[in-house]
Design a protein around this motif. Structure first.
Motif, PDB file in Angstrom:
ATOM      1  N   ALA A  99       0.835  -1.198   0.000  1.00 28.73           N
ATOM      2  CA  ALA A  99       0.000   0.000   0.000  1.00 28.73           C
ATOM      3  C   ALA A  99       0.869   1.247   0.000  1.00 28.73           C
ATOM      4  CB  ALA A  99      -0.880   0.012   1.248  1.00 28.73           C
TER       5      ALA A  99
ATOM      6  N   PHE B 296      -0.125   4.717  10.412  1.00 27.51           N
ATOM      7  CA  PHE B 296       0.479   3.386  10.320  1.00 27.51           C
ATOM      8  C   PHE B 296       1.259   3.119  11.606  1.00 27.51           C
ATOM      9  CE2 PHE B 296       4.841   4.696   9.673  1.00 27.51           C
ATOM     10  CZ  PHE B 296       4.713   5.951   9.104  1.00 27.51           C
ATOM     11  N   GLY B 297       1.648   1.846  11.753  1.00 28.83           N
ATOM     12  CA  GLY B 297       2.398   1.472  12.952  1.00 28.83           C
ATOM     13  C   GLY B 297       1.472   1.081  14.089  1.00 28.83           C
ATOM     14  N   GLU B 298       0.165   1.000  13.781  1.00 29.07           N
ATOM     15  CA  GLU B 298      -0.804   0.695  14.839  1.00 29.07           C
ATOM     16  C   GLU B 298      -0.777  -0.792  15.182  1.00 29.07           C
ATOM     17  OE1 GLU B 298      -1.476   1.060  11.746  1.00 29.07           O
ATOM     18  OE2 GLU B 298      -2.638  -0.714  11.280  1.00 29.07           O
ATOM     19  N   MET B 299      -0.475  -1.643  14.178  1.00 27.38           N
ATOM     20  CA  MET B 299      -0.593  -3.092  14.387  1.00 27.38           C
ATOM     21  C   MET B 299       0.239  -3.551  15.572  1.00 27.38           C
ATOM     22  SD  MET B 299      -0.571  -4.887  10.733  1.00 27.38           S
ATOM     23  CE  MET B 299      -1.886  -4.759   9.569  1.00 27.38           C
ATOM     24  N   SER B 300       1.499  -3.226  15.577  1.00 29.12           N
ATOM     25  CA  SER B 300       2.372  -3.698  16.655  1.00 29.12           C
ATOM     26  C   SER B 300       2.109  -2.933  17.940  1.00 29.12           C
ATOM     27  CB  SER B 300       3.831  -3.519  16.284  1.00 29.12           C
ATOM     28  OG  SER B 300       3.993  -3.614  14.925  1.00 29.12           O
TER      29      SER B 300
ATOM     30  N   ARG C  10       6.760  -5.427  14.285  1.00 25.00           N
ATOM     31  CA  ARG C  10       6.274  -4.712  13.107  1.00 25.00           C
ATOM     32  C   ARG C  10       6.001  -5.694  11.965  1.00 25.00           C
ATOM     33  NH1 ARG C  10       4.662   0.236  14.674  1.00 25.00           N
ATOM     34  NH2 ARG C  10       6.333   1.626  15.316  1.00 25.00           N
ATOM     35  N   SER C  11       4.851  -5.516  11.293  1.00 17.77           N
ATOM     36  CA  SER C  11       4.451  -6.476  10.262  1.00 17.77           C
ATOM     37  C   SER C  11       4.972  -6.078   8.879  1.00 17.77           C
ATOM     38  CB  SER C  11       2.929  -6.533  10.197  1.00 17.77           C
ATOM     39  OG  SER C  11       2.437  -5.243   9.854  1.00 17.77           O
ATOM     40  N   ALA C  12       5.443  -4.834   8.722  1.00 18.77           N
ATOM     41  CA  ALA C  12       5.887  -4.387   7.396  1.00 18.77           C
ATOM     42  C   ALA C  12       6.949  -3.301   7.552  1.00 18.77           C
ATOM     43  CB  ALA C  12       4.688  -3.835   6.625  1.00 18.77           C
TER      44      ALA C  12
ATOM     45  N   ARG D 186      -5.920  -4.629   6.972  1.00 17.51           N
ATOM     46  CA  ARG D 186      -4.498  -4.552   6.589  1.00 17.51           C
ATOM     47  C   ARG D 186      -3.835  -5.924   6.691  1.00 17.51           C
ATOM     48  NH1 ARG D 186      -2.444   1.356   8.886  1.00 17.51           N
ATOM     49  NH2 ARG D 186      -3.597   2.565   7.359  1.00 17.51           N
TER      50      ARG D 186
ATOM     51  N   ALA E 125      -4.767  -7.975   3.779  1.00 18.04           N
ATOM     52  CA  ALA E 125      -4.015  -7.519   2.600  1.00 18.04           C
ATOM     53  C   ALA E 125      -2.586  -8.056   2.642  1.00 18.04           C
ATOM     54  CB  ALA E 125      -4.002  -5.998   2.552  1.00 18.04           C
ATOM     55  N   LEU E 126      -2.024  -8.104   3.848  1.00 24.82           N
ATOM     56  CA  LEU E 126      -0.665  -8.643   3.988  1.00 24.82           C
ATOM     57  C   LEU E 126      -0.643 -10.124   3.651  1.00 24.82           C
ATOM     58  CD1 LEU E 126       0.827  -7.038   7.240  1.00 24.82           C
ATOM     59  CD2 LEU E 126       1.402  -6.542   4.872  1.00 24.82           C
TER      60      LEU E 126
HETATM   61  P1  CMP Z   1       3.039  -2.192  12.199  1.00 22.68           P
HETATM   62  O1  CMP Z   1       3.014  -3.666  11.974  1.00 22.68           O
HETATM   63  O2  CMP Z   1       3.129  -1.695  13.570  1.00 22.68           O
HETATM   64  O3  CMP Z   1       4.230  -1.602  11.304  1.00 22.68           O
HETATM   65  C1  CMP Z   1       4.131  -1.652   9.899  1.00 22.68           C
HETATM   66  C2  CMP Z   1       2.841  -0.945   9.515  1.00 22.68           C
HETATM   67  O4  CMP Z   1       2.495  -0.980   8.154  1.00 22.68           O
HETATM   68  C3  CMP Z   1       1.673  -1.660  10.142  1.00 22.68           C
HETATM   69  O5  CMP Z   1       1.741  -1.543  11.517  1.00 22.68           O
HETATM   70  C4  CMP Z   1       0.535  -0.999   9.475  1.00 22.68           C
HETATM   71  O6  CMP Z   1       0.228   0.232  10.038  1.00 22.68           O
HETATM   72  C5  CMP Z   1       1.093  -0.760   8.086  1.00 22.68           C
HETATM   73  N1  CMP Z   1       0.509  -1.756   7.169  1.00 22.68           N
HETATM   74  C6  CMP Z   1       0.705  -3.082   7.132  1.00 22.68           C
HETATM   75  N2  CMP Z   1      -0.040  -3.630   6.136  1.00 22.68           N
HETATM   76  C7  CMP Z   1      -0.720  -2.642   5.563  1.00 22.68           C
HETATM   77  C8  CMP Z   1      -1.674  -2.588   4.493  1.00 22.68           C
HETATM   78  N3  CMP Z   1      -2.031  -3.663   3.833  1.00 22.68           N
HETATM   79  N4  CMP Z   1      -2.163  -1.385   4.159  1.00 22.68           N
HETATM   80  C9  CMP Z   1      -1.801  -0.281   4.811  1.00 22.68           C
HETATM   81  N5  CMP Z   1      -0.907  -0.270   5.838  1.00 22.68           N
HETATM   82  C10 CMP Z   1      -0.375  -1.438   6.208  1.00 22.68           C
END
Ligand code: CMP
Length: 510
Positions: free
Chosen positions: A412, A420-424, A431-433, A472, A475-476
């Motif tokens: 994306a 962004f960065g909310e997941m972790s 961090r996922s990405a 998200r 999508a990953l």
């Molecule tokens: P986090 O895993 O903390 O760090 C990497 C960030 O990338 C992740 O949080 C999301 O905020 C963002 N991210 C991961 N996958 C997607 C996606 N498919 N679309 C938009 N943002 C994403």
């Protein structure tokens, strides 16, 4: 003996007659030769030697008629000078006429050495014909040997140096070289010196033995590459203008339209060289394909820089020392604080996630925001690392990528108003990405404690975040395996409820 008879005998004995005849023929042949550099002075020198030989004949005849002992010496001297004159003329005919016709060109130093060696042979044979053993004299006289050795030391050094330069082809006639302070084109490699012609119309003569010991830079030469020489054009721009913007502006303006004598490959580029007192020092680096118009081409580059910056209303910085005096007053800091707070609120209000929060909540959240600027290409979060912040984008664009360094896939792109960065941050997972700045990006970051306090007051926010998070995540996952819409929906639903629990768990919210 009659004087005339003596004259005839002398002129043939000395070989002067033959030398004179050779000289006449040579003059005719050389008259038709193209006017090459160094031809005229050598022809003049040879003429002088031959005519000197002729002029010595009457003197020899007179001294012989008077039975003076000097007569033999004059004969010998006359033979030597006219002999050398002939050798020089022959050299001119062979190298400047015959070989030139055949388009064969020997380096000047080789021509000089061949003529010099032949001249020496002529001296030796003339002297030994006169009954003098030169070799014996030189060998037996230690003083003479030492004198000749010492006086020839430099000359031989120059000669050998010149030959070495020609043979190993380290420099050639036509090369542009820099030796110490001097930069110029090699005009001639003589047996004694190498002559450089500078851009200022100077001829600099450097002895060959100096040249072989000095550091010589041959400009623009690289193995297997065309002739091109890197140039640097410097300019300064105030700190207020972001470097990425200045670099883009200037680089585009220079690459946009080809510039005469500037190589297209590799193209010119602009770099930030230094951060000085109040300005950034930049340089445009380009490859000059014709080494003569260096300053004029620099000037074209400078003009392009000037106009590109003017169009964008970016002034060149004036190197000056300025002292900024700001009188801190209560009102001033209050005004600044208020404008900062307003901007934070504006950015937060754009974020879909926080849309339903009250103004007080937004205000309290905005107080925890910290400014975080990134330059284009910088990594904002890296896959696998531990999370400390959630980012809200104020300006610029980022790319969200998964996979290993060289094989990353973009999932994306996010721009102003996205987060962004909310997941972790919300689940405690790594961090996922990897998120990379696509241009200069300005973010606000929020730490986990600030987010916790909002969640405590608005537990329903967890559902909203979980929905974004689930989308998200799916999508990953979709980048790793092929899945149809049905499967995506199912995953979305199961992930959402899982994530709500995870978030509440992590923040210990009931
Ligand atoms: P986090 O895993 O903390 O760090 C990497 C960030 O990338 C992740 O949080 C999301 O905020 C963002 N991210 C991961 N996958 C997607 C996606 N498919 N679309 C938009 N943002 C994403």
């Amino acid at each position: 003996m009659h004087l005339l008879e003596l004259f005839a005998k002398e002129i043939t004995a000395q070989g002067t007659l033959w030398a004179f005849a050779c000289w006449l023929v040579a003059l005719l042949v050389l008259a038709a030769a193209p006017d090459r550099e160094g031809l005229k002075p050598r022809r003049r020198g040879a003429t002088f030697l031959v005519l000197l030989g002729v002029a010595l004949v009457p003197a020899t005849v007179l001294s012989r008629s008077q039975n003076l002992s000097i007569a033999d010496d004059l004969t010998l001297f006359g033979s030597i000078v006219s002999g050398i004159g002939v050798v020089v003329l022959l050299g001119l005919i062979v190298f400047d006429v015959a070989l030139a016709r055949l388009s064969v060109s020997l380096p000047r130093i080789v021509q000089d050495v061949l003529v010099g060696v032949t001249g020496l042979l002529v001296i030796f044979s003339t002297v030994s014909r006169a009954g003098i053993n030169l070799t014996q004299i030189v060998a037996t006289s230690a003083v003479l040997t030492a004198v000749i050795g010492l006086s020839l030391q430099d000359t031989l050094g120059n000669l050998v140096g010149g030959l070495a330069l020609q043979l190993d082809r380290s420099i050639q006639v036509g090369d542009w070289v820099r030796i110490g302070e001097v930069t110029g084109r090699v005009a001639e490699i003589h047996w004694r010196y190498t002559a450089l012609e500078t851009r200022n119309w100077e001829r600099v003569v450097i002895p060959n033995n100096v040249l072989t010991k000095a550091q010589v830079s041959v400009l623009g030469r690289r193995t297997g590459q065309p002739l091109q020489w890197r140039r640097w054009v410097y300019f300064n721009v105030d700190f207020r203008y972001p470097p990425s913007m200045v670099i883009d502006l200037v680089q585009n303006a220079i690459r946009d339209q080809p510039i005469l004598n500037v190589a297209a490959n590799p193209p010119p580029n602009c770099v930030l060289m230094d951060l000085c007192d109040s300005y950034g020092r930049y340089a445009v680096r380009y490859l000059l394909t014709d080494l003569v118009p260096d300053d004029p081409t620099d000037s074209v580059i400078r003009t392009r820089i000037y106009f590109a910056l003017s169009r964008a209303a970016v002034p060149l910085s004036i190197p000056a020392q300025a002292v900024f005096v700001t009188q801190e007053s209560g009102e001033r800091s209050e005004a600044k604080r208020q404008s900062d707070a307003a901007e934070r609120l504006r950015v937060l209000a754009q974020v879909e996630l926080f849309r339903d929060l009250s103004t007080e909540d937004l205000q309290s959240l905005s107080r925890s925001l910290q400014r975080a600027p990134f330059a284009r290409g910088e990594v904002l979060t890296r896959t696998g690392s531990t999370a400390h912040h959630l980012y809200v984008i104020r300006r610029g664009q980022v790319s969200v990528r998964v996979g290993e360094a060289d094989l990353q896939t973009e999932v994306a792109q996010l721009s102003a108003g996205n987060f962004f960065g909310e997941m972790s941050l919300l689940t405690g997972e790594p961090r996922s990405a990897t998120v990379v700045a696509l241009d200069d990006v300005e973010c606000y970051r929020l730490d986990a404690d600030a987010f916790r306090s909002v969640l405590e007051r608005h537990p329903e926010l967890a559902n909203k975040v979980a929905t974004v998070l689930a989308e998200r995540r799916v999508a990953l996952l979709a980048t790793r395996e092929v899945m149809d819409e049905e499967k995506k929906k199912r995953l979305l639903a199961s992930n959402s409820s899982d994530l709500v629990d995870k978030i509440r768990d992590f923040f210990r919210i009931v």
